[in-house]
Design a protein around this motif. Structure first.
Motif, short mmCIF file in Angstrom:
data_model
loop_
_atom_site.label_atom_id
_atom_site.label_comp_id
_atom_site.label_asym_id
_atom_site.label_seq_id
_atom_site.Cartn_x
_atom_site.Cartn_y
_atom_site.Cartn_z
N GLY A 1 63.86 -7.89 56.00
CA GLY A 1 62.58 -7.34 55.55
C GLY A 1 62.60 -5.84 55.78
N ARG A 2 61.52 -5.19 55.40
CA ARG A 2 61.46 -3.74 55.57
C ARG A 2 61.16 -3.41 57.04
NH1 ARG A 2 58.14 -0.38 51.97
NH2 ARG A 2 56.56 -1.01 53.43
N SER A 3 61.85 -2.41 57.53
CA SER A 3 61.62 -1.99 58.91
C SER A 3 60.15 -1.59 59.12
CB SER A 3 62.60 -0.87 59.24
OG SER A 3 62.02 0.18 59.90
N GLN A 4 59.54 -1.02 58.09
CA GLN A 4 58.11 -0.65 58.19
C GLN A 4 57.26 -1.87 58.53
OE1 GLN A 4 60.28 0.13 55.80
NE2 GLN A 4 59.65 1.85 54.54
N ASP A 5 57.68 -3.05 58.04
CA ASP A 5 56.90 -4.27 58.27
C ASP A 5 57.34 -5.00 59.55
OD1 ASP A 5 55.67 -3.79 55.84
OD2 ASP A 5 57.21 -4.88 54.72
N LEU A 6 58.63 -4.92 59.88
CA LEU A 6 59.15 -5.78 60.96
C LEU A 6 59.32 -5.08 62.31
CD1 LEU A 6 61.96 -7.81 59.10
CD2 LEU A 6 59.53 -8.32 59.31
N ALA B 1 68.28 -0.73 62.80
CA ALA B 1 67.64 -0.81 61.48
C ALA B 1 68.68 -0.38 60.47
CB ALA B 1 66.43 0.10 61.44
N GLY B 2 69.09 -1.32 59.60
CA GLY B 2 70.12 -1.03 58.60
C GLY B 2 71.40 -1.77 58.91
N VAL B 3 71.69 -2.82 58.13
CA VAL B 3 72.85 -3.68 58.42
C VAL B 3 73.89 -3.60 57.30
CG1 VAL B 3 73.60 -6.08 58.77
CG2 VAL B 3 71.47 -5.27 59.81
N LEU C 1 66.70 3.64 56.01
CA LEU C 1 66.15 4.57 55.02
C LEU C 1 66.13 5.98 55.63
CD1 LEU C 1 64.66 5.13 52.34
CD2 LEU C 1 62.54 4.42 53.50
N HIS C 2 66.97 6.86 55.06
CA HIS C 2 67.15 8.16 55.70
C HIS C 2 66.21 9.21 55.11
CE1 HIS C 2 70.52 6.45 57.78
NE2 HIS C 2 71.14 6.17 56.65
N THR C 3 64.93 9.09 55.46
CA THR C 3 63.98 10.15 55.09
C THR C 3 63.35 10.64 56.40
OG1 THR C 3 62.07 8.66 54.87
CG2 THR C 3 63.42 9.01 52.89
N GLY D 1 72.98 -9.77 76.79
CA GLY D 1 72.25 -8.98 75.81
C GLY D 1 72.23 -9.57 74.40
N THR D 2 71.32 -9.04 73.60
CA THR D 2 71.10 -9.51 72.22
C THR D 2 71.01 -8.31 71.30
OG1 THR D 2 69.85 -11.40 73.07
CG2 THR D 2 69.53 -10.87 70.75
N LEU D 3 71.55 -8.49 70.09
CA LEU D 3 71.37 -7.49 69.03
C LEU D 3 70.28 -7.98 68.09
CD1 LEU D 3 72.17 -5.02 67.28
CD2 LEU D 3 73.84 -6.50 66.15
N HIS D 4 69.24 -7.16 67.92
CA HIS D 4 68.17 -7.45 66.98
C HIS D 4 68.34 -6.49 65.81
CE1 HIS D 4 66.19 -9.56 70.37
NE2 HIS D 4 66.69 -8.55 71.08
N SER D 5 68.63 -7.02 64.64
CA SER D 5 68.87 -6.16 63.48
C SER D 5 67.83 -6.43 62.41
CB SER D 5 70.25 -6.45 62.88
OG SER D 5 71.27 -6.33 63.83
N ILE D 6 67.47 -5.35 61.72
CA ILE D 6 66.54 -5.46 60.58
C ILE D 6 67.25 -4.90 59.36
CG2 ILE D 6 64.41 -4.55 59.59
CD1 ILE D 6 63.26 -4.43 62.43
N ASP D 7 67.19 -5.64 58.26
CA ASP D 7 67.79 -5.13 57.02
C ASP D 7 66.95 -5.54 55.83
OD1 ASP D 7 69.96 -3.60 55.88
OD2 ASP D 7 70.73 -5.45 55.00
N PHE D 8 66.76 -4.59 54.94
CA PHE D 8 66.08 -4.86 53.67
C PHE D 8 67.11 -4.55 52.59
CE2 PHE D 8 63.06 -3.47 50.25
CZ PHE D 8 62.49 -4.72 50.06
N PRO D 9 67.90 -5.56 52.22
CA PRO D 9 69.08 -5.28 51.40
C PRO D 9 68.75 -5.00 49.93
CG PRO D 9 68.88 -7.63 51.81
CD PRO D 9 67.77 -6.98 52.58
N THR D 10 69.65 -4.26 49.31
CA THR D 10 69.64 -4.17 47.85
C THR D 10 70.88 -4.94 47.39
OG1 THR D 10 70.87 -2.10 47.96
CG2 THR D 10 68.50 -1.92 47.73
#
Ligand SMILES: C[S@@+](CC[C@H](N)C(=O)[O-])C[C@H]1O[C@@H](n2cnc3c(N)ncnc32)[C@H](O)[C@@H]1O
Length: 256
Positions: free
Chosen positions: A164-169, A95-97, A188-190, A116-125
């Motif tokens: 998309g957002r990791s919360q959604d995906l 999560a975070g590209v 998102l580092h919270t 193997g496969t890399l599955h990445s999620i990113d919600f860019p700014t």
């Protein structure tokens, strides 16, 4: 090069120079703790990177061309490579590209594994103008580019990139895969968000799966609490706040 000749070498020195990030000097002990591999095996794997410097040079050139001479990337790209080479995961999830420094090193190792496969999620700014503004985040995407913009095209064959957002995906991705062998949190580092991601991947982790989280200086007790729940230790990479753990064989239920 024989294992004997590799012993005593400082591996990945050429790779680090080519990437242009002095902070990327690998922490072998950290990889040893996470993978259980011997230091000889780790050195051997890291020496491969010195034969792959053209990839590092390409990543650096892509950053420079976008006006990012120094990029706020993950500090442990070579350890990510080594962990994938040593553990041969089927599913790596991150999560975070952003520009894709971590992605490129995962993909390089998966390509070398032929597995193997890399599955990445990113919600860019996105960067607002031609130059990065003083108040803009260094991880924002330069004009005309998209998530993973510094990843060489020839590495993208084993990449499942989702925007998309990791919360959604992430929940659907984890359900789809059923198993996660390696997870990297670098979005998102919270505390709440890291706790959400760890709880989401937990049900798909198996004994030997590795979980990593960067920038834990901002995420409070979320990672140590997760490690305690699994009954294992969290290891911190030297010189950074990137931490990791390996799921033990007789772990407590990580989703409970
Ligand atoms: C620190 S950067 C990732 C750096 C990358 N791992 C590397 O090594 O180059 C964080 C990325 O996560 C993205 N991000 C922030 N919040 C997110 C969220 N809720 N879901 C998915 N991605 C998010 C940011 O836009 C940015 O692209």
């Amino acid at each position: 090069m024989s294992p004997g000749a590799r012993r005593g070498r400082r591996p990945a020195v050429r790779a680090r120079r080519a990437l242009g990030d002095a902070r990327a000097a690998p922490d072998l002990r950290w990889v040893e703790r996470l993978t259980g591999a011997s230091s000889d095996a780790i050195t051997s794997i890291l020496c491969e990177l010195d034969e792959l410097v053209s990839v590092e040079a390409e990543i650096r050139a892509a950053h420079r061309a976008a006006g990012r001479a120094f990029y706020a990337q993950i500090r442990a790209p070579f350890e990510l490579y080594a962990i994938v080479r040593l553990t041969r995961p089927l599913h790596v999830v991150e999560a975070g590209v952003s520009s894709g420094v971590s992605s490129a090193h995962f993909l390089l190792a998966l390509q070398r594994n032929h597995h193997g496969t890399l599955h990445s999620i990113d919600f860019p700014t996105f960067q607002r103008g031609p130059e990065l503004g003083a108040r803009e985040s260094g991880v924002s995407i330069p004009p005309g580019r998209s998530s993973g913009w510094a990843v060489p095209d020839r590495l993208k064959g084993r990449w499942d990139l989702r925007i998309g957002r990791s919360q959604d995906l992430l929940p659907n991705l984890v359900e789809e895969l059923g198993r996660v062998d390696l997870f990297l949190h670098d979005d998102l580092h919270t505390p709440a968000h890291l706790a959400f991601e760890l709880a989401t991947v937990a049900s798909a982790l198996r004994p030997g799966s590795i979980v990593l989280a960067d920038n834990t200086v901002w995420t409070g007790q979320s990672f140590p609490r997760f490690a305690r729940r699994l009954g294992t230790d969290a290891y911190r990479r030297r010189g950074s706040d990137l931490v990791g753990l390996r799921v033990p064989s007789a772990s407590r239920d990580p989703s409970s």
